[in-house]
Design an enzyme around this catalytic site. Structure first.
Site, PDB file in Angstrom:
ATOM      1  CE  LYS A   2      -0.278  -4.746   4.564  1.00  0.00           C
ATOM      2  NZ  LYS A   2      -1.431  -4.623   5.472  1.00  0.00           N
TER       3      LYS A   2
HETATM    4  C1  5RP Z   1      -5.214  -8.378   5.801  1.00  0.00           C
HETATM    5  C2  5RP Z   1      -4.047  -7.490   5.642  1.00  0.00           C
HETATM    6  C3  5RP Z   1      -3.560  -6.816   6.858  1.00  0.00           C
HETATM    7  O1  5RP Z   1      -3.629  -5.412   6.628  1.00  0.00           O
HETATM    8  C4  5RP Z   1      -2.093  -7.154   7.087  1.00  0.00           C
HETATM    9  O2  5RP Z   1      -1.905  -8.537   6.983  1.00  0.00           O
HETATM   10  C5  5RP Z   1      -1.637  -6.655   8.463  1.00  0.00           C
HETATM   11  O3  5RP Z   1      -2.388  -7.325   9.406  1.00  0.00           O
HETATM   12  P1  5RP Z   1      -1.669  -8.442  10.331  1.00  0.00           P
HETATM   13  O4  5RP Z   1      -0.580  -7.745  11.109  1.00  0.00           O
HETATM   14  O5  5RP Z   1      -2.786  -8.968  11.216  1.00  0.00           O
HETATM   15  O6  5RP Z   1      -1.115  -9.461   9.397  1.00  0.00           O
HETATM   16  O7  5RP Z   1      -3.495  -7.284   4.573  1.00  0.00           O
HETATM   17  O8  5RP Z   1      -5.549  -8.873   4.554  1.00  0.00           O
END
Ligand code: 5RP
Length: 293
Positions: free
Chosen positions: A205
């Site tokens: 991610k």
């Molecule tokens: C928080 C995370 C979240 O899963 C990731 O950042 C996605 O959330 P957002 O779209 O609000 O950034 O890793 O630590």
């Protein structure tokens, strides 16, 4: 040992050439994994589209009851049928999500940060593999700080989770984190995503950025894109569209869903881009139609 000066600037990404060693599965880089891993990845990535809409609400592990997540027990039942995967902590899942949820679970297994000390780059593994198995997790999510002060410890966390997950056929989701003093440049994300993939993460991610298609091309496992700070729904849908056009295999949005005034319709609009090839403009029109008073 190659030194930095000896490294040539990368240039041959063959953007238009599909990934060559995919075998018989719709998930990039998973051809040589075992049945259990492939089953978990299929619970995450839709076999028809190869893509996923993850709803991330694991923020509480360091942000507490962040705006929009004050009552998970009210919000999650509204959203769970509109996404493919729930990304959450074990505490949120066990207390606020009924086990009749039939889709994917991305279990947050790292912790150690809080908004109080603001140093988010020194985490530990808080969930052991046995509890991930009990939770029937389809992947384990680990925050990974490349280039920050916590780099070594976060790579150690990631490696331990990958090693344990490989023993029990549970994939690892490497979450590329950006330290507060770091820049979200393509060069940084290219380096970070490739390092995490080479360390054995099965899904990555990261955030959308310029030259995103090169980051995707150079990464041998699927990339899902985090939404980041709340944008206007229109801008969030544009970012989702550009991410999918750039080769992402899905979105993992949190704040851009749970801080929307219309989270369900926002999740559906993202799903139209991810699974129905909507453009951002078509998805925005869909969202406006569904939310007009
Ligand atoms: C928080 C995370 C979240 O899963 C990731 O950042 C996605 O959330 P957002 O779209 O609000 O950034 O890793 O630590």
């Amino acid at each position: 040992m190659a030194d930095k000066d000896g490294l040539k600037v990368q240039k041959n990404y063959h953007i238009d050439v599909p990934f060559k060693t995919n075998g018989n599965l719709h998930v990039k880089g998973a051809a040589n994994l075992d049945w259990g891993m492939k089953k978990h990845l299929t619970n995450i990535f839709n076999p028809k589209t190869g893509n996923t809409v993850m709803f991330a609400f694991d923020h509480g592990y360091f942000m507490g009851s962040v705006s929009g997540l004050e009552r998970l027990d009210i919000l999650i039942p509204q959203l769970m049928d509109h996404v493919d995967v729930l990304m959450a902590t074990r505490g949120a899942l066990r207390t606020c999500v009924k086990p009749n949820f039939k889709k994917g679970i991305a279990l947050r297994v790292s912790a150690g940060s809080s908004m109080i000390n603001e140093d988010l780059s020194h985490e530990l593994i808080s969930v052991d593999i046995e509890d991930a198995i009990r939770m029937n997790a389809d992947c384990m999510a680990v925050q990974t700080f490349i280039g920050a002060d916590g780099q070594l410890s976060s790579i150690d966390n990631l490696s331990k989770v990958i090693n344990a997950g490989n023993r029990y056929s549970i994939p690892t989701l490497g979450v590329i984190a950006v330290g507060k003093n770091m820049e979200r440049t393509a060069q940084y994300f290219k380096l970070a995503t490739r390092i995490v993939a080479e360390l054995g993460a099965h899904i990555i991610k990261t955030y959308y950025c310029d030259d995103f298609e090169e980051i995707v091309a150079a990464c041998p496992v699927p990339i899902v894109v985090a939404g980041g700070k709340k944008l206007s729904e229109k801008d969030a849908l544009l970012m989702a569209y550009k991410s999918m056009q750039g080769g992402a295999r899905g979105l993992d949005m949190g704040r851009n869903i749970f801080q929307s005034n219309n989270p369900v319709e926002m999740a559906d609009a993202i799903g139209k881009i991810v699974h129905k090839k909507f453009t951002d403009k078509e998805a925005w029109e869909y969202f406006r139609e569904k939310t007009k008073k």
